[in-house]
Every structure is written in structure tokens, then in C-alpha cells.
Design a protein around this motif. Structure first.
Motif, PDB file in Angstrom:
ATOM      1  N   VAL A   8      34.558-102.638   5.880  1.00  0.00           N
ATOM      2  CA  VAL A   8      35.208-101.330   5.994  1.00  0.00           C
ATOM      3  C   VAL A   8      35.406-101.076   7.488  1.00  0.00           C
ATOM      4  N   SER A   9      36.643-101.180   7.945  1.00  0.00           N
ATOM      5  CA  SER A   9      36.943-101.154   9.375  1.00  0.00           C
ATOM      6  C   SER A   9      37.383 -99.782   9.856  1.00  0.00           C
ATOM      7  N   ASN A  10      36.984 -99.453  11.082  1.00  0.00           N
ATOM      8  CA  ASN A  10      37.431 -98.216  11.716  1.00  0.00           C
ATOM      9  C   ASN A  10      37.768 -98.516  13.183  1.00  0.00           C
ATOM     10  N   VAL A  11      38.086 -97.484  13.942  1.00  0.00           N
ATOM     11  CA  VAL A  11      38.447 -97.680  15.344  1.00  0.00           C
ATOM     12  C   VAL A  11      37.330 -98.402  16.099  1.00  0.00           C
ATOM     13  N   HIS A  12      36.091 -98.011  15.830  1.00  0.00           N
ATOM     14  CA  HIS A  12      34.940 -98.609  16.506  1.00  0.00           C
ATOM     15  C   HIS A  12      34.856-100.111  16.258  1.00  0.00           C
ATOM     16  N   THR A  13      35.003-100.543  15.006  1.00  0.00           N
ATOM     17  CA  THR A  13      34.881-101.965  14.694  1.00  0.00           C
ATOM     18  C   THR A  13      36.095-102.751  15.186  1.00  0.00           C
ATOM     19  N   VAL A  14      37.263-102.130  15.180  1.00  0.00           N
ATOM     20  CA  VAL A  14      38.448-102.799  15.720  1.00  0.00           C
ATOM     21  C   VAL A  14      38.256-103.076  17.214  1.00  0.00           C
ATOM     22  N   VAL A  15      37.721-102.100  17.937  1.00  0.00           N
ATOM     23  CA  VAL A  15      37.471-102.276  19.370  1.00  0.00           C
ATOM     24  C   VAL A  15      36.400-103.348  19.591  1.00  0.00           C
ATOM     25  N   MET A  16      35.350-103.337  18.780  1.00  0.00           N
ATOM     26  CA  MET A  16      34.316-104.360  18.914  1.00  0.00           C
ATOM     27  C   MET A  16      34.904-105.753  18.699  1.00  0.00           C
ATOM     28  N   GLY A  17      35.818-105.867  17.738  1.00  0.00           N
ATOM     29  CA  GLY A  17      36.467-107.149  17.496  1.00  0.00           C
ATOM     30  C   GLY A  17      37.335-107.581  18.668  1.00  0.00           C
ATOM     31  N   LEU A  32      38.282-108.971   1.975  1.00  0.00           N
ATOM     32  CA  LEU A  32      39.080-107.747   2.028  1.00  0.00           C
ATOM     33  C   LEU A  32      38.552-106.898   3.171  1.00  0.00           C
ATOM     34  N   ALA A  33      39.459-106.293   3.928  1.00  0.00           N
ATOM     35  CA  ALA A  33      39.080-105.345   4.969  1.00  0.00           C
ATOM     36  C   ALA A  33      39.877-104.065   4.739  1.00  0.00           C
ATOM     37  N   THR A  34      39.180-102.953   4.581  1.00  0.00           N
ATOM     38  CA  THR A  34      39.851-101.678   4.339  1.00  0.00           C
ATOM     39  C   THR A  34      39.833-100.826   5.602  1.00  0.00           C
ATOM     40  N   ALA A  35      40.689 -99.819   5.634  1.00  0.00           N
ATOM     41  CA  ALA A  35      40.763 -98.908   6.785  1.00  0.00           C
ATOM     42  C   ALA A  35      39.913 -97.675   6.511  1.00  0.00           C
ATOM     43  N   ASP A  36      38.848 -97.528   7.278  1.00  0.00           N
ATOM     44  CA  ASP A  36      37.987 -96.357   7.156  1.00  0.00           C
ATOM     45  C   ASP A  36      38.369 -95.383   8.264  1.00  0.00           C
ATOM     46  N   GLY A  37      39.309 -94.507   7.991  1.00  0.00           N
ATOM     47  CA  GLY A  37      39.750 -93.554   9.003  1.00  0.00           C
ATOM     48  C   GLY A  37      41.264 -93.482   9.077  1.00  0.00           C
ATOM     49  N   ARG A  54      43.588 -94.867   3.509  1.00  0.00           N
ATOM     50  CA  ARG A  54      42.235 -95.166   3.950  1.00  0.00           C
ATOM     51  C   ARG A  54      41.338 -95.431   2.747  1.00  0.00           C
ATOM     52  N   ALA A  55      40.294 -96.203   2.966  1.00  0.00           N
ATOM     53  CA  ALA A  55      39.284 -96.455   1.939  1.00  0.00           C
ATOM     54  C   ALA A  55      37.955 -96.552   2.660  1.00  0.00           C
ATOM     55  N   SER A  56      37.244 -95.442   2.734  1.00  0.00           N
ATOM     56  CA  SER A  56      35.983 -95.381   3.461  1.00  0.00           C
ATOM     57  C   SER A  56      34.829 -95.905   2.618  1.00  0.00           C
ATOM     58  N   GLY A  57      33.711 -96.194   3.289  1.00  0.00           N
ATOM     59  CA  GLY A  57      32.534 -96.685   2.579  1.00  0.00           C
ATOM     60  C   GLY A  57      32.058 -95.758   1.477  1.00  0.00           C
ATOM     61  N   PRO A  58      31.854 -94.455   1.759  1.00  0.00           N
ATOM     62  CA  PRO A  58      31.412 -93.535   0.707  1.00  0.00           C
ATOM     63  C   PRO A  58      32.394 -93.451  -0.454  1.00  0.00           C
ATOM     64  N   ASP A  59      33.690 -93.480  -0.149  1.00  0.00           N
ATOM     65  CA  ASP A  59      34.697 -93.388  -1.211  1.00  0.00           C
ATOM     66  C   ASP A  59      34.710 -94.642  -2.077  1.00  0.00           C
ATOM     67  N   ILE A  60      34.533 -95.809  -1.454  1.00  0.00           N
ATOM     68  CA  ILE A  60      34.499 -97.056  -2.218  1.00  0.00           C
ATOM     69  C   ILE A  60      33.308 -97.061  -3.169  1.00  0.00           C
ATOM     70  N   MET A  61      32.156 -96.642  -2.671  1.00  0.00           N
ATOM     71  CA  MET A  61      30.960 -96.612  -3.513  1.00  0.00           C
ATOM     72  C   MET A  61      31.114 -95.649  -4.682  1.00  0.00           C
ATOM     73  N   THR A  62      31.501 -94.422  -4.387  1.00  0.00           N
ATOM     74  CA  THR A  62      31.606 -93.417  -5.449  1.00  0.00           C
ATOM     75  C   THR A  62      32.690 -93.777  -6.458  1.00  0.00           C
ATOM     76  N   ASP A  63      33.825 -94.281  -5.982  1.00  0.00           N
ATOM     77  CA  ASP A  63      34.901 -94.671  -6.900  1.00  0.00           C
ATOM     78  C   ASP A  63      34.461 -95.813  -7.805  1.00  0.00           C
ATOM     79  N   PHE A  64      33.723 -96.769  -7.238  1.00  0.00           N
ATOM     80  CA  PHE A  64      33.283 -97.909  -8.042  1.00  0.00           C
ATOM     81  C   PHE A  64      32.324 -97.459  -9.132  1.00  0.00           C
ATOM     82  N   PHE A  65      31.343 -96.634  -8.771  1.00  0.00           N
ATOM     83  CA  PHE A  65      30.375 -96.174  -9.759  1.00  0.00           C
ATOM     84  C   PHE A  65      31.042 -95.320 -10.843  1.00  0.00           C
ATOM     85  N   GLN A  66      32.031 -94.533 -10.466  1.00  0.00           N
ATOM     86  CA  GLN A  66      32.735 -93.712 -11.441  1.00  0.00           C
ATOM     87  C   GLN A  66      33.535 -94.558 -12.428  1.00  0.00           C
TER      88      GLN A  66
END
Length: 225
Positions: A8-17, A32-37, A54-66
Motif C-alpha cells: 500500500v503505497s503513499n507519498v512517503h514510500t514513493v520518496v523512500m523508493g 499489487l501496489a495500491t495508492a494510499d492517498g 485510492r485504496a488505503s490499508g484500513p479500507d482494504i482490510m475492512t472491505d475484505f472482511f465485509q
């Protein structure tokens, strides 16, 4: 079946890369790499390589469980603290009682080693988990998934960052309107200014500078077809 991991990628991880080629190779090697933000979504559209949403970590988890209404999959929660994991497991069982949590583990704060990786792999494999949710934060969770993928029987490893904190209620998440306006980072900064000041102001500035350079290059050479 093939085993993979999801970042789950965001600005921070893109810069780290951008600053660390080995980390960039890990995120590029994800199944798979999703955009978190929203900033990544907006920039991708402006540069002509549109990300749908966007597909953030919390949204991926909650959507999957639902969506896993029959509880077909076995889940393992790896990361964070013992207290957060306890609250997270309770919250999941209350909200999605059909979900099968077969194990949780809070790893020690220690440098990575073959011994630790082997011990963690054994714990997870013995649980019979098919999906491992990893909440170690970047870049640790991506590095961990890349190292452990070959040792684990689980089909999918998903690095979800702060999702454990948000879903467990350990930390408040930004209101929906802030998420949609791309201001979730501001909410987190106000909640944890000392820890996140450098991350957001330094990395965001670096990100915007590089986006500006890419826009300039595309204006000179023409947009990709």
C-alpha cells in the motif's frame, strides 16, 4: 498456487523508493501496489498515468472482511503491540464475526535476522493462515514481506501500515471529508506532530520537487502515448 505480497503505497514510500533502489525493487516486485492517498491519484492523472482511485490499508482490510461473508479464509495479524492486537482482534470479531483469525503476533523490536524470520515463519505456518496482514509500518513491512514470502505457506501477505491502529481504535482516523480532500496526512500530523513532522514536510517537499521535474520533462518531450 503462487504466493505474493501487496504493498500500500503513499507519498512517503514513493520518496523512500526514489532514495533507496533496494526498497524500490521490493515495491516494484509486489503482486499489487495500491495508492494510499489522494495525492498519488491526482498526480497520476495529471501525468497521464491515471490510477483509478485510492485504496488505503484500513479500507482494504475492512472491505475484505465485509466481503468474506462466509469466512472462507484464515487470517493472521502480524505487527504492532500486544495491546493493539488484542483490541484489533476483538474489534474484528465484533464487526465481522464470520472472519477466521487463526493467529496474532507482536514481533520484538530487534534487527532482522534469519533466526527471527524462521521463528516467525514457523508460528504463522503452524496457524494455517492463508492471508497475513502485516502492520509494521514502512519500510519494515515491505522488507519483511519480501524476505518471508518464500518461507510462508500463506498465499498473500498484505502490508497495511497504520490500519491496525485505526481499526482497533488505538488512533483516530481522519473524517471521510478529509480523506476525500487529500488531507488525511494533515489529520495524522496534528495527532502526532513530533513523530510525523519530518516525514510529511521533508518527504512531501521532495515529492513535489520530483513531480515538478517530471512535469517539466513531459512538457519538453511530450506526454507518453
Amino acid at each position: 498456487s503462487e504466493k505474493t505480497y501487496i504493498c500500500v503505497s503513499n507519498v512517503h514510500t514513493v520518496v523512500m523508493g526514489k532514495q533507496d533502489s533496494s526498497y524500490q525493487a521490493i515495491t516494484n516486485g509486489a503482486g499489487l501496489a495500491t495508492a494510499d492517498g489522494m495525492p498519488l491519484v491526482w498526480v497520476s492523472k495529471f501525468l497521464g498515468r491515471a490510477i483509478h482511485d485510492r485504496a488505503s490499508g484500513p479500507d482494504i482490510m475492512t472491505d475484505f472482511f465485509q466481503q468474506d461473508v462466509k469466512g472462507e479464509y484464515k487470517h493472521f495479524l502480524f505487527g504492532s503491540t500486544v495491546e493493539v492486537l488484542k483490541n484489533l482482534e476483538t474489534e474484528i470479531r465484533n464487526r465481522w464475526p464470520q472472519t477466521k483469525i487463526v493467529g496474532v503476533f507482536s514481533p520484538p523490536f530487534a534487527p532482522p535476522s534469519a533466526e527471527l524470520d524462521g521463528a516467525h515463519a514457523q508460528i504463522i505456518n503452524e496457524s494455517g493462515a492463508q492471508i497475513v496482514w502485516v502492520g509494521l509500518g514502512a519500510p519494515k513491512q515491505e522488507q519483511w514481506m519480501a524476505r518471508l514470502r518464500g518461507q510462508l505457506n500463506a498465499n498473500v501477505l498484505i502490508g497495511v501500515g497504520a490500519a491496525f491502529d485505526f481499526i482497533s481504535g488505538n488512533k483516530p482516523r481522519a473524517p471521510i471529508w478529509m480523506q476525500k480532500c487529500g488531507l488525511e496526512w494533515l489529520h495524522r500530523l496534528c495527532s502526532e506532530p513530533r513523530r510525523l513532522f519530518s516525514r510529511y514536510f521533508v518527504t512531501n517537499t521532495y515529492f513535489l520537487w520530483n513531480v515538478g521535474l517530471q512535469i517539466a520533462r513531459q512538457s519538453y518531450l511530450g506526454r507518453p502515448k
